[in-house]
Each structure stands twice: as C-alpha cells, then as structure tokens.
Motif scaffolding. Sequence first.
Motif, mmCIF file in Angstrom:
data_model
loop_
_atom_site.group_PDB
_atom_site.id
_atom_site.type_symbol
_atom_site.label_atom_id
_atom_site.label_comp_id
_atom_site.label_asym_id
_atom_site.label_seq_id
_atom_site.Cartn_x
_atom_site.Cartn_y
_atom_site.Cartn_z
ATOM 1 N N ILE A 113 0.709 -1.082 0.015
ATOM 2 C CA ILE A 113 -0.128 -0.123 -0.033
ATOM 3 C C ILE A 113 0.862 1.229 0.005
ATOM 4 O O ILE A 113 0.725 2.087 -0.791
ATOM 5 N N LEU A 114 1.929 1.289 0.925
ATOM 6 C CA LEU A 114 2.737 2.559 0.821
ATOM 7 C C LEU A 114 3.614 2.725 -0.164
ATOM 8 O O LEU A 114 3.683 3.913 -0.687
ATOM 9 N N VAL A 115 3.854 1.409 -1.104
ATOM 10 C CA VAL A 115 4.924 1.570 -2.122
ATOM 11 C C VAL A 115 3.769 2.178 -3.208
ATOM 12 O O VAL A 115 4.266 3.240 -4.087
ATOM 13 N N PHE A 116 2.642 1.720 -3.542
ATOM 14 C CA PHE A 116 1.795 1.965 -4.673
ATOM 15 C C PHE A 116 1.083 3.722 -4.287
ATOM 16 O O PHE A 116 1.064 4.294 -5.293
ATOM 17 N N GLN A 145 16.834 -9.872 9.073
ATOM 18 C CA GLN A 145 15.818 -11.108 8.788
ATOM 19 C C GLN A 145 14.627 -10.338 7.942
ATOM 20 O O GLN A 145 14.186 -11.184 7.310
ATOM 21 N N GLU A 146 14.405 -9.320 8.184
ATOM 22 C CA GLU A 146 13.191 -8.836 7.141
ATOM 23 C C GLU A 146 13.409 -7.236 6.921
ATOM 24 O O GLU A 146 14.147 -6.592 7.706
ATOM 25 N N GLY A 147 12.842 -6.674 5.701
ATOM 26 C CA GLY A 147 12.772 -5.564 5.380
ATOM 27 C C GLY A 147 11.454 -4.927 4.939
ATOM 28 O O GLY A 147 11.347 -5.640 4.087
ATOM 29 N N TYR A 148 11.347 -3.683 4.988
ATOM 30 C CA TYR A 148 10.057 -2.952 4.562
ATOM 31 C C TYR A 148 10.294 -1.615 3.979
ATOM 32 O O TYR A 148 10.952 -0.963 4.806
ATOM 33 N N PHE A 149 9.751 -1.462 2.906
ATOM 34 C CA PHE A 149 9.608 0.092 2.503
ATOM 35 C C PHE A 149 9.164 0.997 3.476
ATOM 36 O O PHE A 149 8.004 0.693 3.951
ATOM 37 N N SER A 150 9.718 2.076 3.582
ATOM 38 C CA SER A 150 9.208 3.015 4.548
ATOM 39 C C SER A 150 8.782 4.470 3.853
ATOM 40 O O SER A 150 7.688 4.832 4.183
ATOM 41 N N PHE A 151 9.590 5.085 3.137
ATOM 42 C CA PHE A 151 9.297 6.154 2.507
ATOM 43 C C PHE A 151 10.093 6.495 1.305
ATOM 44 O O PHE A 151 11.240 5.972 1.183
ATOM 45 N N ALA A 152 9.837 7.657 0.565
ATOM 46 C CA ALA A 152 10.621 8.088 -0.541
ATOM 47 C C ALA A 152 10.311 9.426 -0.610
ATOM 48 O O ALA A 152 9.120 10.125 -0.582
ATOM 49 N N ASP A 153 11.745 10.272 -0.589
ATOM 50 C CA ASP A 153 11.594 11.861 -0.761
ATOM 51 C C ASP A 153 12.278 12.221 -1.785
ATOM 52 O O ASP A 153 13.378 12.142 -1.820
ATOM 53 N N GLU A 154 11.484 12.762 -2.940
ATOM 54 C CA GLU A 154 12.146 13.322 -4.089
ATOM 55 C C GLU A 154 12.907 14.573 -3.690
ATOM 56 O O GLU A 154 13.941 14.760 -4.411
ATOM 57 N N ILE A 159 15.583 7.444 -0.321
ATOM 58 C CA ILE A 159 14.436 6.156 -0.226
ATOM 59 C C ILE A 159 14.926 5.347 0.959
ATOM 60 O O ILE A 159 16.069 5.186 1.274
ATOM 61 N N GLY A 160 13.917 5.092 1.894
ATOM 62 C CA GLY A 160 14.289 4.486 3.125
ATOM 63 C C GLY A 160 13.367 3.033 3.374
ATOM 64 O O GLY A 160 12.234 2.952 3.028
ATOM 65 N N PHE A 161 14.075 2.413 3.989
ATOM 66 C CA PHE A 161 13.476 0.944 4.511
ATOM 67 C C PHE A 161 13.856 0.854 5.925
ATOM 68 O O PHE A 161 14.770 1.217 6.596
ATOM 69 N N VAL A 162 12.884 -0.031 6.682
ATOM 70 C CA VAL A 162 13.079 -0.301 7.969
ATOM 71 C C VAL A 162 13.507 -2.090 7.785
ATOM 72 O O VAL A 162 12.944 -2.659 7.318
ATOM 73 N N PHE A 163 14.564 -2.256 8.686
ATOM 74 C CA PHE A 163 15.103 -3.675 8.734
ATOM 75 C C PHE A 163 14.822 -4.012 10.172
ATOM 76 O O PHE A 163 15.250 -3.389 11.146
ATOM 77 N N PHE A 164 14.518 -5.495 10.393
ATOM 78 C CA PHE A 164 14.638 -6.038 11.442
ATOM 79 C C PHE A 164 15.663 -7.285 11.610
ATOM 80 O O PHE A 164 15.931 -7.903 10.488
ATOM 81 N N GLU A 170 13.558 -3.942 17.937
ATOM 82 C CA GLU A 170 13.276 -2.683 17.394
ATOM 83 C C GLU A 170 13.703 -2.432 15.742
ATOM 84 O O GLU A 170 14.965 -3.133 15.480
ATOM 85 N N ALA A 171 12.974 -1.775 14.977
ATOM 86 C CA ALA A 171 13.156 -1.750 13.495
ATOM 87 C C ALA A 171 14.450 -0.792 13.615
ATOM 88 O O ALA A 171 14.572 0.255 14.339
ATOM 89 N N VAL A 172 15.221 -0.855 12.548
ATOM 90 C CA VAL A 172 16.366 -0.006 12.184
ATOM 91 C C VAL A 172 16.119 0.595 10.907
ATOM 92 O O VAL A 172 15.977 -0.146 9.770
ATOM 93 N N LEU A 173 16.084 1.978 10.654
ATOM 94 C CA LEU A 173 15.747 2.630 9.360
ATOM 95 C C LEU A 173 17.253 2.891 8.688
ATOM 96 O O LEU A 173 18.233 3.428 9.440
ATOM 97 N N LYS A 174 17.152 2.643 7.483
ATOM 98 C CA LYS A 174 18.269 2.690 6.511
ATOM 99 C C LYS A 174 17.832 3.529 5.465
ATOM 100 O O LYS A 174 16.862 3.155 4.761
#
Length: 217
Positions: A113-116, A145-154, A159-164, A170-174
């Motif tokens: 949902i966030l990606v689209f 272990q897992e990673g998910y899209f977080s945001f995109a800032d033109e 572009i950011g992802f949270v990784f576990f 706690e998730a880590v933002l990269k």
Amino acid sequence: MSTEISKPVSCPRCGEAVETRMWPGVNAEVNPNLREQVLQETLFNWTCPACGYVAQMAYPCLYHDKGRKFMIYLIPNGGKTELDAVDVDHAFPQIGYVQKRVVSSLAELKEKILVFEAGLDDRAVELVKLALASVVEKKDGQKPQEGYFSFADEEKNRIGFVFFFPGKPEAVLKTTRLDAYRRSQEIVEELHPDQKGFAAVDPELAQELLDTYREED
C-alpha cells in the motif's frame, strides 16, 4: 464498497466462541477509515472478551484502491499458487488496467500500500531493498531478517527501508539515494514486463532479477 461479514471464532486460550467482525474486502476510497486501520496494523486485531487473550487474526482480504489503480490480495501463509487457476484478467476485463499483487502477510500488505501510494514500481523497490540489505550486512556484520519500504523523498533524493535483525525487537531505518530506485526501475522495465493477474513481487523475485541482470551484464 467494502465487504463485511461476521462469524464465530473460538478463542485459542479459553475456547469461548466469539462473534467476530471481518473485512474480506476493503475499498480504500469508500472506507478510508479501514485503510488507516490497515496502515496502523489494527484492522486484524482480535481480543477475546471472556479471557482477554489478544491476537492478530489474519484472513484472506482483497484490498482495492480504485483511484490509484491497484489491488492487493492478502492470502495468509499462502501465495500466488492459490490464484493460478483463475485467469483474473480474462474473467474480469474491467480490472485489466489495475496493478494486482498477492501477499502472504499483514506486513507485506501494508508495504505494498505504501509503495503504490508513493507512486513507485514495487519491482524496483524490491531490488533496492535487496541491494541495501546487502550493504547493511557488510557494514554491520549481521544480515537483516526482514525489511520493508518506509518512504521516498524526491526533494531530499532519499528512499528508506526499515530492517529487523535477529534478537533485536526494534526496527532500524536505513536510507539510500533515490537514484538507486531509478536505476532499478530501468532494470526491471528491461528484464521483467509487468505480469497479468495477481503477481507475487517479493525478495525472491528481486533476487531472480538481480541474478539475470548479472548474467546479461
């Protein structure tokens, strides 16, 4: 319009049969409150009124955003194979123009949902996530272990992802440059024309695309 049903669910702890409200179909435009609950990860929450047992109860759910032209089919612990027998685009030509994805977890549903909604190509997003996870592993010495899209800032070109990571709640933002997404988009457009029907676009597909790209490079 969203689809609502009610059915009894037995509590895993005390066995109490609880009449439970479910949403097998969510229309994001008609019911934006349901969209918010999906993104806040509360729509599938379930509490037993008898003993207080709390659980996240995932069930098949078709999420549809007509305005943004995408549909996501959540099939918990399942996948695209359960839809292979149905030629969706042929059976329902009126939704042929809609991007269709199948996911197997609530986290993946939220991510899509966030990606689209960000107007991004999820195939390219998965490629960037795969590459960034590799960089993180080399730098931090631990594989996510897992990673998910977080945001995109033109504006900031990020572009950011949270990784576990294993053993860390706690998730880590990269983040990385959005240029990496644009390059990945060029790759997927060359190697992977968008599929018809409900397609699984996930880390496994990203790895396949990366392997193919390296072979052809």
